[in-house]
Design a protein around this motif. Structure first.
Motif, PDB file in Angstrom:
ATOM      1  N   ARG A 178       3.371  61.789 -42.765  1.00  0.00           N
ATOM      2  CA  ARG A 178       2.363  61.568 -43.945  1.00  0.00           C
ATOM      3  C   ARG A 178       1.089  61.320 -43.336  1.00  0.00           C
ATOM      4  O   ARG A 178       0.812  60.174 -43.158  1.00  0.00           O
ATOM      5  CB  ARG A 178       2.910  60.817 -44.931  1.00  0.00           C
ATOM      6  N   ARG A 216       2.356  66.701 -41.861  1.00  0.00           N
ATOM      7  CA  ARG A 216       1.844  67.354 -43.096  1.00  0.00           C
ATOM      8  C   ARG A 216       0.209  66.946 -43.210  1.00  0.00           C
ATOM      9  O   ARG A 216      -0.159  66.082 -42.972  1.00  0.00           O
ATOM     10  CB  ARG A 216       2.520  66.542 -44.452  1.00  0.00           C
ATOM     11  N   GLU A 261       6.631  72.020 -53.654  1.00  0.00           N
ATOM     12  CA  GLU A 261       6.554  70.701 -54.524  1.00  0.00           C
ATOM     13  C   GLU A 261       6.248  71.023 -56.095  1.00  0.00           C
ATOM     14  O   GLU A 261       6.290  70.297 -57.031  1.00  0.00           O
ATOM     15  CB  GLU A 261       5.509  70.102 -54.060  1.00  0.00           C
ATOM     16  N   GLY A 320       9.774  69.150 -51.217  1.00  0.00           N
ATOM     17  CA  GLY A 320       8.903  68.009 -51.502  1.00  0.00           C
ATOM     18  C   GLY A 320       9.530  67.678 -52.858  1.00  0.00           C
ATOM     19  O   GLY A 320       8.934  67.448 -53.924  1.00  0.00           O
ATOM     20  N   GLY A 321      10.771  66.814 -52.942  1.00  0.00           N
ATOM     21  CA  GLY A 321      11.496  66.556 -54.047  1.00  0.00           C
ATOM     22  C   GLY A 321      10.881  65.615 -55.273  1.00  0.00           C
ATOM     23  O   GLY A 321      11.204  65.810 -56.114  1.00  0.00           O
ATOM     24  N   ASN A 322      10.106  64.637 -54.646  1.00  0.00           N
ATOM     25  CA  ASN A 322       9.609  63.926 -55.478  1.00  0.00           C
ATOM     26  C   ASN A 322       8.458  64.386 -56.385  1.00  0.00           C
ATOM     27  O   ASN A 322       8.588  64.225 -57.620  1.00  0.00           O
ATOM     28  CB  ASN A 322       8.711  62.669 -54.620  1.00  0.00           C
ATOM     29  N   ASP A 323       7.742  65.444 -55.981  1.00  0.00           N
ATOM     30  CA  ASP A 323       6.924  66.017 -56.685  1.00  0.00           C
ATOM     31  C   ASP A 323       7.466  67.136 -57.236  1.00  0.00           C
ATOM     32  O   ASP A 323       7.421  67.178 -58.813  1.00  0.00           O
ATOM     33  CB  ASP A 323       5.408  66.660 -55.810  1.00  0.00           C
ATOM     34  N   ARG A 341       6.194  61.114 -61.965  1.00  0.00           N
ATOM     35  CA  ARG A 341       6.973  60.309 -60.971  1.00  0.00           C
ATOM     36  C   ARG A 341       6.641  58.600 -61.016  1.00  0.00           C
ATOM     37  O   ARG A 341       7.115  57.902 -60.514  1.00  0.00           O
ATOM     38  CB  ARG A 341       7.061  60.717 -59.597  1.00  0.00           C
TER      39      ARG A 341
HETATM   40  C1  PEP Z   1       7.346  64.713 -52.149  1.00  0.00           C
HETATM   41  O1  PEP Z   1       6.580  65.073 -53.024  1.00  0.00           O
HETATM   42  O2  PEP Z   1       8.533  64.575 -52.202  1.00  0.00           O
HETATM   43  C2  PEP Z   1       6.797  64.334 -50.897  1.00  0.00           C
HETATM   44  C3  PEP Z   1       7.691  64.127 -49.901  1.00  0.00           C
HETATM   45  O3  PEP Z   1       5.292  64.011 -50.854  1.00  0.00           O
HETATM   46  P1  PEP Z   1       4.847  62.726 -51.251  1.00  0.00           P
HETATM   47  O4  PEP Z   1       6.024  61.720 -51.820  1.00  0.00           O
HETATM   48  O5  PEP Z   1       4.029  62.114 -50.142  1.00  0.00           O
HETATM   49  O6  PEP Z   1       4.135  63.129 -52.489  1.00  0.00           O
END
Ligand code: PEP
Ligand code: MG
Length: 746
Positions: free
Chosen positions: A470, A506, A605, A626-629, A639
């Motif tokens: 990151r 990234r 994402e 990017g699973g979080n987004d 989130r």
């Molecule tokens: C995500 O979105 O899964 C990701 C890896 O990026 P970040 O958590 O930095 O948004």
């Protein structure tokens, strides 16, 4: 000096003498209520203190039935006393029974009294009790009397804090001694035991009284002058371009010149408070208002006033921001909030972090995650409850903090930590072996990183490479835009430290929650869906181009992998990729060595990208989910919003089916695919993703061991069968089916 001022001074003078005499806490309170009643010429004066967070107890009274002392109790918000405590505002009425919320307490004999004045006893956001005076008249108390009561309440708050009213029973127990359990949110998993290190230790006001108002007024004036000079100095030192910082400082300057602020403090001093106590009284009012003001702009200004008051107190007391406290052993940082740079300055020595504010995506959380330090956020009251050096346990898994815990709680907690350490030792033994599943494929396990400091984990965790670097952390921790040369040097060191293993950089992912200190925050109605990541990079290409050049120079002839965040459609990827190709051309023209090999990937994402044309999948050298987004957009669940962020299970069949679709799209074009959100580091999730066809997972280093351990014991085909059966049976989530299966495996 006016009559009222001299009346107030006389009252405070008597209070001071009463407090100076040696006495038990109860006796002191009794004397004080008598004294206040006398001086305010009112038949009733009572002091209610909190016995726990929710319950007030009558601890002393002059005028009400003495039998009711320590018996009469009310909950927060209950009756007029409870309402004063809850609202942290005075209630002043000539007709108490007609007031909303009035509750008659027959045991006290208060039916005789119609006029009621209650003022909160509070200190810097900490609610300590309520001071009440009552009389038979039908008129409310005068403005002057309200003011006098507030000044007295301020002194009572200081004295409570200093332990002047310690006695029997919970309401009169010594402050900051009892065990407290506080619940917050999970910022970073992990557990820690240690001792409180307050980021900004409170200034201790030891003497709330002034003996000489003139001298105190002169002290206040001198301190304010000093404060103004220091704010002006900061303003001249600040980079003119640094608009945000300037704005804050301008606000400081405005506040420090505020006539109202000064006038109120002067009035408090004239009534007998010391300069410090007058500053703190204003600060307490601002803190109480802060909790109630919904307007973010006003809240910010109140925060500014709070910071400014702290500065002023430090000037007055001579206490620096480090008040001489030594760094405790196993320090756990406790702060209202903290910037990423300040957090990095504490470094890896911290065992844990507890923040009163903060959010999952805040910079502090990102840094804590990068440093793998357990973090609890949104932990209400922690900065008012905790004292430097207090023992505490941080449970980052549950978002719970045990402050000054009972020994039995500490023992149970240590057992849990020992089990976690044992498990980590077990994982060390499989560090060098691959994550090969039973009769099935080998899963590549990469790690996520964001700081140079993370790189040693590449060896110790057994990760095969860095699946997500990151890059925004290098931007977030500085107060101004880093130069191309600085960035190139950092990237080069990262590549050196990876010793030939693949690192995926990234490009800058800013906007939404990740606002650079030197970038004007966009006033967007919905920042998570707003101008962020690649959208900023494409619209304002200057910074992205500079970063791409730095990456090429950092690679210095070695292989280079980059990926673009938050790509929502093919066009965006095409444009960003073209920028990179243009920069390669430019660097070549300038005579810089080109990377020996380049890979240009995209992060998936947003759900839209999963349905992009086939040409996108053909062109992308790799795709990383990017699973979080992705999850927040798939379920439309923020989130960062504690209320909804856990509402939908990652193993929900809709989400898994969606992931399966992505696997299929990538398989069609043979595009390498990985998953790099936090969920990849959770063993059961990692197992299910692998069963759905993912062959590369990237996670925080500490998760590699547990994930590998589970994968090596599992047969993916069987897991897939369990998932498919649960799906066919209409399950909402496959979690329980997979967990049952795992239990059967032993
Ligand atoms: C995500 O979105 O899964 C990701 C890896 O990026 P970040 O958590 O930095 O948004
Ligand atoms: Mg993301």
């Amino acid at each position: 000096m006016s009559d009222t001022q001299s009346g107030s001074r006389k009252l405070l003078g008597r209070l001071k003498r009463a407090l100076a005499e040696p006495a038990e806490g109860q006796e002191r309170l009794d004397r004080i209520t008598r004294l206040i009643a006398e001086e305010m010429a009112t038949p009733v004066c009572s002091i209610y203190l909190f016995r726990d967070q929710d319950t007030l107890e009558l601890c002393a009274t002059e005028g009400l039935n003495p039998e009711s002392v320590h018996k009469t109790r009310m909950r927060m918000g209950e009756g007029l006393v409870g309402r004063v405590a809850l609202s942290t505002k005075p209630i002043n009425t000539g007709n108490a029974p007609s007031e909303a919320g009035f509750r008659f307490m027959p045991e006290t004999g208060e039916e005789l009294y119609s006029a009621f004045l209650g003022v909160p006893i509070q200190r810097l956001g900490e609610k300590l009790g309520v001071l009440v005076v009552q009389s038979k008249g039908t008129e409310a108390y005068s403005e002057d009397e309200v003011y006098a009561a507030e000044v007295v309440a301020m002194v009572l708050a200081e004295m409570t804090e200093l332990g002047a009213f310690i006695g029997e029973g919970a309401a009169m127990s010594a402050p900051h001694q009892n065990p407290v359990m506080l619940r917050g949110g999970v910022g970073q998993e992990g557990a820690a035991e240690g001792n409180v290190l307050l980021h900004e230790p409170r200034v201790v006001v030891t003497n709330p009284f002034s003996d000489d108002a003139e001298a105190e007024l002169a002290r206040l004036k001198a301190a304010i002058d000093k404060l103004r000079v220091s704010v002006d100095e900061m303003l001249t030192q600040t980079d003119v371009a640094d608009k945000d910082q300037r704005e804050v400082l301008e606000a400081y300057r405005m506040l420090s010149n505020s006539k109202g602020w000064m006038r109120r403090m002067q009035a408090d001093i004239s009534r007998g408070l010391s300069a410090e106590a007058a500053v703190e009284k204003e600060q307490t009012t601002a803190r109480a208002r802060m909790e109630q003001v919904p307007d973010p702009y006003l809240r910010e200004r109140l925060h500014d006033l709070d910071d400014l008051s702290n500065r002023l107190l430090r000037i007055l007391t001579g206490q620096g921001s480090d008040t001489g406290v030594e760094m405790p052993d196993n320090p756990v940082l406790v702060a209202r909030n903290i910037g990423p740079g300040e957090l990095l300055a504490y470094g890896r020595g911290l065992k844990g972090i507890v923040l009163e504010e903060g959010s999952v995506g805040s910079h502090a959380a990102i840094v804590a995650r990068a440093l793998a330090i357990p973090l609890v956020i949104n932990c209400e009251r922690i900065t008012t409850e905790a004292l430097n050096g207090d023992h505490l346990l941080v449970d980052g898994e549950q978002g719970i903090v045990h402050l000054r815990p009972e020994e039995s709680v500490a023992i149970a907690f240590r057992d849990k930590m020992a089990m976690m350490t044992k498990a980590q030792e077990r994982y060390a033994s499989i560090r060098r072996v691959p994550a090969t599943t039973v009769y099935g494929p080998t899963i590549r396990l990469d790690m996520n990183a964001g700081l140079m400091d993370d790189l040693p984990s590449l060896k110790s965790s057994g990760a095969e490479g860095v699946g997500l670097f990151r890059t925004e952390l290098q931007f977030l921790v500085r107060s101004k835009l880093p130069s191309r040369g600085d960035l190139a040097a950092t990237y080069s060191r990262v590549i050196d430290a990876s010793e030939g293993k693949r690192v995926v950089f990234r490009t800058l992912d800013i906007g939404s929650d990740k606002v650079l200190p030197y970038m004007k925050p966009q006033d967007e109605p919905n920042p998570a869906l707003g101008w962020r990541a690649i959208r900023v990079g494409l619209d304002k290409p200057g910074v992205m181009r500079m970063q791409l050049q730095a990456l090429i120079r950092g690679a210095n002839g070695r292989p280079l992998s980059i990926m673009f965040p938050f790509v929502a459609q093919f066009e965006e990827f095409l444009a960003a990729r073209q920028q990179f190709l243009d920069e390669l051309d430019r660097e070549e023209r300038l005579g810089h060595p080109l990377p020996s090999k380049v890979e240009v990937g995209a992060m998936l994402e947003t759900p839209s990208l999963a349905f992009a044309p086939k040409q996108f999948f053909e062109l992308a050298d790799f795709i990383s989910v990017g699973g979080n987004d992705l999850k927040q957009f798939f379920f439309a669940a923020d989130r960062e919003n504690e209320r909804v962020r856990r509402r939908y299970d990652t193993l929900n069949v809709s989400f898994l089916t969606f992931l399966e679709w992505i696997v299929m799209r990538c398989a069609e074009t043979k595009t390498p695919l990985s998953f790099c959100g936090e969920d990849a580091g959770r063993p059961v999730e990692a197992l299910c993703f692998s069963a759905m066809g993912f062959r590369t997972l990237s996670m925080r280093p500490a998760s590699i061991g547990p994930v590998k351990h589970l994968l090596r014991r599992s047969n993916l085909a069987e897991v897939r069968e369990v998932i498919d059966e649960a799906r066919a049976a209409g399950a909402q989530s496959v979690r329980s089916a997979v967990m049952d299966w795992l239990r059967q495996q032993g």
